[in-house]
Design a protein around this motif. Structure first.
Motif, short mmCIF file in Angstrom:
data_model
loop_
_atom_site.label_atom_id
_atom_site.label_comp_id
_atom_site.label_asym_id
_atom_site.label_seq_id
_atom_site.Cartn_x
_atom_site.Cartn_y
_atom_site.Cartn_z
N VAL A 108 0.75 -1.23 -0.11
CA VAL A 108 -0.03 -0.19 0.01
C VAL A 108 0.87 1.17 0.02
N LEU A 109 0.57 2.22 -0.79
CA LEU A 109 1.28 3.46 -0.81
C LEU A 109 0.22 4.42 -0.35
N GLU A 110 0.70 5.12 1.04
CA GLU A 110 -0.17 5.87 1.68
C GLU A 110 0.39 7.13 1.64
N CYS A 111 -0.66 8.15 1.33
CA CYS A 111 -0.42 9.70 1.36
C CYS A 111 -1.37 10.43 2.07
N SER A 112 -1.17 11.78 1.78
CA SER A 112 -2.49 12.48 2.59
C SER A 112 -3.54 12.34 1.52
N GLU A 113 -4.83 12.84 2.13
CA GLU A 113 -6.04 12.57 1.37
C GLU A 113 -5.90 13.81 0.18
#
Length: 224
Positions: A108-113
């Protein structure tokens, strides 16, 4: 000739019991991840509220991840893709969050909304396949990509010129996890699918396919 219409088959006591106890749909979702996607799951903690005070079922009053972490300390050893185990877990704990271990069927690549939605719009505008994307109530977006991507992500970011820039972009891979829809996460609300793992987003993209717009969006958001 008179036509006889068969009466609907009555549901079993087990099915009725399951439906009544699965009001949040967590058992149904966990079984779907296992049976339709072939993803592993782990039981997570749940969000509790008593006398107006929110807490985590883990019992730690200072828990910083209310309802958003595995319910068992040895969760690495409890990972399962057996429907019977999921039925057991979420029948006994119908409000327990669904934990999806990363680094197995997917990363999973996670970033800000904000950055994630900008990148998603660019990907869709160019006809790319972003794959499944989930949104957490803490305003974080999860882009599902092929597993074992951590090294490739670092290499691609360096090639794109972002190697020495501190971006709000993380790769969750082996040894990590995310909280899956429709779990409740903290006191803010539930994790939801922006693009569910249905037919349109069934195939996981290579991280290289989504990293350029993600890095650009994260860099743009960082500069503000």
């Amino acid at each position: 000739m008179e036509t006889t219409i068969a009466s609907p088959r009555p549901k079993s006591a087990r099915a009725v019991s399951t439906e009544s106890s699965d009001r949040l749909g967590l058992l149904r979702a966990a079984l779907g991840y296992i049976e339709e996607r072939h993803w592993d799951v782990v039981l997570g903690t749940s969000v509790e509220r008593e006398n107006g005070v929110w807490s985590c079922s883990c019992g730690d009053r200072r828990c910083a991840a209310i309802g958003a972490h595995p319910a068992m300390r040895d969760w690495h050893k409890r990972i399962s893709a057996q429907p019977s185990r999921a039925y057991e877990w979420w029948t006994e704990h119908p409000q327990g969050s669904i934990i999806l271990p990363t680094g197995r069927a997917f990363d999973v690549l996670e970033c800000s909304e904000e950055a994630g939605l900008l990148a998603l719009a660019r990907l869709e505008r160019h006809g790319a396949n972003p794959g499944p994307v989930a949104a957490a109530p803490n305003r974080r977006l999860y882009f599902f990509v092929l597993p074992n991507s951590r090294t490739k992500v670092a290499t691609v970011l360096a090639g794109l010129g972002w190697g020495r820039t501190a971006l709000d972009l993380a790769c969750r891979s082996a040894g990590d996890y995310i909280v899956a829809p429709p779990s409740r996460m903290g006191i803010r609300g539930q994790v939801q699918w922006v693009r569910g793992p249905a037919e349109a987003a069934r195939w996981l993209p290579d991280p290289e396919e989504v990293l350029a717009p993600l890095a650009y969006a994260c860099g743009l958001h960082r500069a503000r």
